[in-house]
Design a protein around this motif. Structure first.
Motif, PDB file in Angstrom:
ATOM      1  N   TYR A 199       0.501  -1.199  -0.134  1.00 31.09           N
ATOM      2  CA  TYR A 199      -0.160  -0.028  -0.032  1.00 31.09           C
ATOM      3  C   TYR A 199       0.508   1.193   0.178  1.00 31.09           C
ATOM      4  O   TYR A 199       2.002   1.439   0.821  1.00 31.09           O
ATOM      5  CB  TYR A 199      -0.766   0.496   1.074  1.00 31.09           C
ATOM      6  CG  TYR A 199      -1.997   0.655   1.192  1.00 31.09           C
ATOM      7  CD1 TYR A 199      -1.699   1.356   2.278  1.00 31.09           C
ATOM      8  CD2 TYR A 199      -3.132   0.751   0.350  1.00 31.09           C
ATOM      9  CE1 TYR A 199      -3.088   2.785   1.970  1.00 31.09           C
ATOM     10  CE2 TYR A 199      -4.065   1.182   0.039  1.00 31.09           C
ATOM     11  CZ  TYR A 199      -3.769   2.803   0.969  1.00 31.09           C
ATOM     12  OH  TYR A 199      -5.925   3.350   1.113  1.00 31.09           O
ATOM     13  N   TYR A 201       0.337   4.388  -0.136  1.00 32.27           N
ATOM     14  CA  TYR A 201      -0.181   5.631   0.332  1.00 32.27           C
ATOM     15  C   TYR A 201       0.867   5.590   1.742  1.00 32.27           C
ATOM     16  O   TYR A 201       0.730   4.498   3.058  1.00 32.27           O
ATOM     17  CB  TYR A 201      -1.541   5.946   0.989  1.00 32.27           C
ATOM     18  CG  TYR A 201      -2.377   6.085  -0.938  1.00 32.27           C
ATOM     19  CD1 TYR A 201      -2.491   5.130  -1.653  1.00 32.27           C
ATOM     20  CD2 TYR A 201      -2.028   7.027  -1.556  1.00 32.27           C
ATOM     21  CE1 TYR A 201      -2.491   4.708  -2.453  1.00 32.27           C
ATOM     22  CE2 TYR A 201      -2.263   6.841  -2.987  1.00 32.27           C
ATOM     23  CZ  TYR A 201      -2.969   6.440  -4.011  1.00 32.27           C
ATOM     24  OH  TYR A 201      -3.236   6.080  -4.503  1.00 32.27           O
ATOM     25  N   ASP A 244      -8.185  -5.934  -1.353  1.00 31.02           N
ATOM     26  CA  ASP A 244      -7.357  -5.188  -1.588  1.00 31.02           C
ATOM     27  C   ASP A 244      -7.209  -3.792  -0.826  1.00 31.02           C
ATOM     28  O   ASP A 244      -8.395  -3.483  -1.030  1.00 31.02           O
ATOM     29  CB  ASP A 244      -6.426  -4.691  -2.944  1.00 31.02           C
ATOM     30  CG  ASP A 244      -7.063  -6.220  -3.853  1.00 31.02           C
ATOM     31  OD1 ASP A 244      -6.320  -6.389  -4.517  1.00 31.02           O
ATOM     32  OD2 ASP A 244      -7.672  -6.782  -3.381  1.00 31.02           O
ATOM     33  N   ASN A 245      -6.531  -3.022   0.005  1.00 30.88           N
ATOM     34  CA  ASN A 245      -6.328  -1.894  -0.067  1.00 30.88           C
ATOM     35  C   ASN A 245      -7.245  -0.728  -0.742  1.00 30.88           C
ATOM     36  O   ASN A 245      -8.055   0.215  -0.190  1.00 30.88           O
ATOM     37  CB  ASN A 245      -5.110  -1.581   1.421  1.00 30.88           C
ATOM     38  CG  ASN A 245      -4.970  -2.366   2.318  1.00 30.88           C
ATOM     39  OD1 ASN A 245      -4.865  -3.201   2.001  1.00 30.88           O
ATOM     40  ND2 ASN A 245      -5.241  -2.047   2.924  1.00 30.88           N
ATOM     41  N   ASP A 246      -6.696  -0.900  -1.239  1.00 36.80           N
ATOM     42  CA  ASP A 246      -7.000  -0.168  -2.612  1.00 36.80           C
ATOM     43  C   ASP A 246      -7.084  -0.685  -3.769  1.00 36.80           C
ATOM     44  O   ASP A 246      -6.016  -0.683  -4.831  1.00 36.80           O
ATOM     45  CB  ASP A 246      -5.871   1.160  -2.895  1.00 36.80           C
ATOM     46  CG  ASP A 246      -5.873   2.051  -4.109  1.00 36.80           C
ATOM     47  OD1 ASP A 246      -5.355   2.930  -4.523  1.00 36.80           O
ATOM     48  OD2 ASP A 246      -7.546   2.508  -4.758  1.00 36.80           O
ATOM     49  N   TYR A 249      -6.804   1.694  -8.561  1.00 40.09           N
ATOM     50  CA  TYR A 249      -5.690   1.957  -8.618  1.00 40.09           C
ATOM     51  C   TYR A 249      -5.315   2.644 -10.117  1.00 40.09           C
ATOM     52  O   TYR A 249      -4.336   3.500 -10.098  1.00 40.09           O
ATOM     53  CB  TYR A 249      -4.509   2.170  -7.589  1.00 40.09           C
ATOM     54  CG  TYR A 249      -3.615   0.784  -7.756  1.00 40.09           C
ATOM     55  CD1 TYR A 249      -3.922  -0.239  -7.823  1.00 40.09           C
ATOM     56  CD2 TYR A 249      -2.641   0.991  -8.520  1.00 40.09           C
ATOM     57  CE1 TYR A 249      -3.495  -1.387  -8.533  1.00 40.09           C
ATOM     58  CE2 TYR A 249      -1.867   0.167  -8.526  1.00 40.09           C
ATOM     59  CZ  TYR A 249      -2.327  -1.185  -8.869  1.00 40.09           C
ATOM     60  OH  TYR A 249      -1.555  -2.458  -8.977  1.00 40.09           O
ATOM     61  N   ALA A 274     -12.225   2.026  -2.586  1.00 44.58           N
ATOM     62  CA  ALA A 274     -11.233   2.696  -3.400  1.00 44.58           C
ATOM     63  C   ALA A 274     -11.077   3.939  -2.476  1.00 44.58           C
ATOM     64  O   ALA A 274     -11.268   3.992  -1.545  1.00 44.58           O
ATOM     65  CB  ALA A 274     -12.362   2.865  -4.476  1.00 44.58           C
ATOM     66  N   ARG A 275     -10.170   4.816  -2.847  1.00 43.59           N
ATOM     67  CA  ARG A 275      -9.707   6.128  -2.990  1.00 43.59           C
ATOM     68  C   ARG A 275     -10.538   7.206  -3.177  1.00 43.59           C
ATOM     69  O   ARG A 275     -10.900   6.930  -4.754  1.00 43.59           O
ATOM     70  CB  ARG A 275      -8.722   6.525  -2.580  1.00 43.59           C
ATOM     71  CG  ARG A 275      -7.402   5.789  -1.778  1.00 43.59           C
ATOM     72  CD  ARG A 275      -5.999   5.962  -2.252  1.00 43.59           C
ATOM     73  NE  ARG A 275      -5.751   7.568  -1.480  1.00 43.59           N
ATOM     74  CZ  ARG A 275      -5.422   8.107  -0.719  1.00 43.59           C
ATOM     75  NH1 ARG A 275      -5.111   7.791   0.108  1.00 43.59           N
ATOM     76  NH2 ARG A 275      -5.314   9.361  -0.963  1.00 43.59           N
ATOM     77  N   THR A 279     -10.897   7.346  -7.486  1.00 42.45           N
ATOM     78  CA  THR A 279     -12.554   7.398  -8.164  1.00 42.45           C
ATOM     79  C   THR A 279     -13.163   8.664  -9.336  1.00 42.45           C
ATOM     80  O   THR A 279     -13.111   9.014 -10.281  1.00 42.45           O
ATOM     81  CB  THR A 279     -13.560   7.403  -7.309  1.00 42.45           C
ATOM     82  OG1 THR A 279     -12.655   6.317  -6.382  1.00 42.45           O
ATOM     83  CG2 THR A 279     -14.471   6.818  -7.588  1.00 42.45           C
ATOM     84  N   PHE A 300     -15.699   3.836   0.828  1.00 39.53           N
ATOM     85  CA  PHE A 300     -14.566   5.181   0.797  1.00 39.53           C
ATOM     86  C   PHE A 300     -14.133   4.729   2.352  1.00 39.53           C
ATOM     87  O   PHE A 300     -14.380   4.913   3.104  1.00 39.53           O
ATOM     88  CB  PHE A 300     -15.161   5.845   0.172  1.00 39.53           C
ATOM     89  CG  PHE A 300     -15.363   5.770  -1.174  1.00 39.53           C
ATOM     90  CD1 PHE A 300     -16.715   4.992  -1.670  1.00 39.53           C
ATOM     91  CD2 PHE A 300     -14.128   5.912  -2.120  1.00 39.53           C
ATOM     92  CE1 PHE A 300     -17.114   5.412  -2.814  1.00 39.53           C
ATOM     93  CE2 PHE A 300     -14.765   5.906  -3.507  1.00 39.53           C
ATOM     94  CZ  PHE A 300     -15.911   5.275  -3.783  1.00 39.53           C
ATOM     95  N   THR A 317      -6.781  13.595   1.114  1.00 38.97           N
ATOM     96  CA  THR A 317      -7.487  13.631  -0.290  1.00 38.97           C
ATOM     97  C   THR A 317      -7.670  14.724   0.124  1.00 38.97           C
ATOM     98  O   THR A 317      -7.559  14.966   1.547  1.00 38.97           O
ATOM     99  CB  THR A 317      -8.922  12.158   0.267  1.00 38.97           C
ATOM    100  OG1 THR A 317      -9.160  11.924   1.514  1.00 38.97           O
ATOM    101  CG2 THR A 317      -8.387  11.390   0.213  1.00 38.97           C
TER     102      THR A 317
END
Ligand code: B12
Length: 460
Positions: A199, A201, A244-246, A249, A274-275, A279, A300, A317
């Motif tokens: 990940y 981030y 999945d954490n994201d 992507y 999703a982030r 998105t 989210f 974000t």
């Protein structure tokens, strides 16, 4: 060898009744059990959390398999319970080898070995290759990468093992080890899949990258769809939950998923995390496409309605991106779920109310409000160390008794441990009231329909 893996319970269900909520299967332990079985061992996995087992029942069940080796995961909130299980197991069967791994063991190997002297071997980070080498070395940890262990009262940390780059090289999960996958939800038969690890981030409260790294390592779309095809043939699942954490992507990767499912005539719907920034950037045409490809919900981490707090969280974000992302989902008919946090260091009640107002405005189909936790190894934990010291933070994290708050919706009970420590400008009681206010606003009567819909993941 007789091997037993144990997924630690979140609470001692001998003392408190486990509420009726769904929890996802322990994929990490599942991978280790699959590999251990493929190496010819006799393997069992006890999911004490999903089964709501008491410590006594967990130990009794483990001993009933006459284990030569017991592997148990260490997560910070469940550390004390795992410790009791390990100590009782060792007392009953001293020759049984105890191996631990997972987030807390990876982040705090020295402390874990010191606080639980009954541990024989500790595996840091990913366990598949390390365990395989250990088995091929008759459980002798000498020089095996990724291991910490004790020798004559001295704790030895072997070299770190590189993270697995080619995830397609791992065997597909043997889901016969799970008691709760595939699972029924809203008439759908679902399975949980992790399509990547790592990940990039840097959210200051999250310790995920500390075990799985900061670089996203992906399974190929073909490999993921191979697993879906097997699940379709063996269980006729009709829905997938990507953990999945994201997941969203890389645009072309997700569009390839749709093409591969169509090419193999696999009619599956799916949900994913999703982030909001990604998105919003990918835009409405992309969301229209993935909706057609089976995406029915996106989850989210909105976290806060206040930019100062989002910046302190290193979330990267903005509330505006959350508005955009969720508006797009609504326009194309993709359901939404949002996570919000209260109690971030220095956060004021006024800033928490901004989060509440944003949650009301975004009005996602489902929402989850949690109190921020300080997990070891995270930037947030390290910043609090000066003020609170490791001892107080550990005591706070290793709460023996977890007292659910009377939130009208039992599905979220296990999130909410009555806090006696607050890192922000509100008292613990004001924080608990903020949570009650949030749930009363979102689920006024904890109404059954809503509750039914919540037979979803909790704790991610
Ligand atoms: C899926 C998930 C869940 C699932 C399943 C948890 C489980 N037991 O596996 C559910 C939803 C149930 C869950 C619940 C919670 N979770 Co959670 N969860 C995750 C998530 C998103 C992915 C974990 C995963 O499946 N990774 C993929 C697999 C392949 O990797 P893995 O699990 O790390 O396992 C590998 C290695 O760690 C190692 N390993 C793991 N266990 C063991 C055991 C042995 C013996 C050995 C040798 C090796 C080994 O080998 C495995 C294979 O390579 C992570 C974040 C992340 N991305 O890592 C958070 C995470 C693990 N969760 C976290 C937390 C705190 C919780 C909760 C306590 C939250 C709460 N309610 O309070 C509960 C605990 C409930 C419980 N008893 O497990 C934290 C842990 C932090 C910490 N310091 O402990 C994480 C890191 C997220 C974060 N924000 O920091 N979670």
């Amino acid at each position: 060898m007789n091997i037993v893996f144990i997924n630690s319970p979140l609470q001692d269900y001998g003392k408190t009744q486990k509420k009726d909520y769904y929890t996802t299967p322990p994929l990490g332990l599942g991978h280790l059990a699959t590999i251990s079985k493929n190496l010819g061992n006799n393997v069992n996995l006890i999911d004490a959390e999903a089964k709501g087992l008491s410590l006594e029942q967990t130990i009794f069940k483990a001993l009933s398999y006459n284990p030569d080796l017991v592997g148990i995961n260490l997560l910070t909130p469940t550390f004390e319970l795992s410790k009791q299980i390990i100590q009782d197991l060792k007392k009953n069967k001293p020759k049984t080898k105890i191996i631990v791994g997972g987030p807390h063991a990876t982040i705090n190997p020295e402390q874990s070995l010191k606080q639980i002297p009954e541990i024989d071997i500790l595996v840091r980070k990913e366990g598949e290759l390390t365990l395989t080498e250990l088995f091929n070395n008759n459980l002798n940890p000498f020089l095996i990468k990724g291991i910490s262990y004790r020798k004559k009262n001295k704790i030895i940390h072997n070299q770190d093992r590189k993270l697995i780059q080619n995830l397609d090289s791992l065997p597909l999960l043997d889901r016969s080890f799970f008691v709760n996958d595939p699972y029924q939800e809203n008439g759908n038969l679902k399975s949980v899949i992790m399509g990547s690890r790592g990940y990039p981030y840097t959210c200051s409260f999250c310790s995920a990258p500390l075990t799985s790294g900061r670089k996203i390592r992906t399974r190929s779309i073909e490999n993921i769809v191979d697993e879906i095809e097997v699940l379709k043939q063996e269980h006729n699942i009709d829905s997938v939950h990507f953990l999945d954490n994201d997941f969203i992507y890389n645009k072309s990767r997700i569009l390839n998923l749709g093409e591969e499912l169509r090419a193999r005539n696999l009619n599956i719907n799916w949900r994913a995390l999703a982030r909001v920034d990604i998105t919003a950037r990918f835009g409405i045409d992309f969301l229209k496409r993935i909706k057609q490809d089976g995406c029915y919900q996106l989850v989210f981490g909105v976290e806060s309605g206040n930019q100062r707090i989002l910046n302190l969280m290193n979330k990267g974000t903005t509330p505006e991106q959350a508005r955009q992302a969720i508006q797009y989902c609504k326009e194309v008919g993709i359901k939404t779920k949002a996570y919000y946090m209260f109690g971030f260091p220095t956060e004021t009640l006024e800033e928490m109310n901004q989060t509440l107002n944003l949650a009301k405005e975004l009005n996602t189909d489902t929402a989850c409000f949690v109190l921020v936790k300080a997990y070891p190894g995270t930037e947030m934990y390290n910043s609090l160390l000066k003020k609170y010291g490791d001892k107080q933070l550990q005591a706070y994290n290793h709460l023996q008794e977890q007292v659910p708050l009377d939130i009208p919706n039992q599905n979220f009970d296990k999130y909410h441990i009555s806090n006696d420590l607050s890192f922000c400008k509100a008292t613990p009681e004001q924080l608990n009231n903020m949570l009650r206010k949030a749930y009363n606003m979102y689920y006024p009567n904890g109404d059954k329909k809503e509750t039914q819909n919540k037979m979803e993941l909790v704790g991610v």
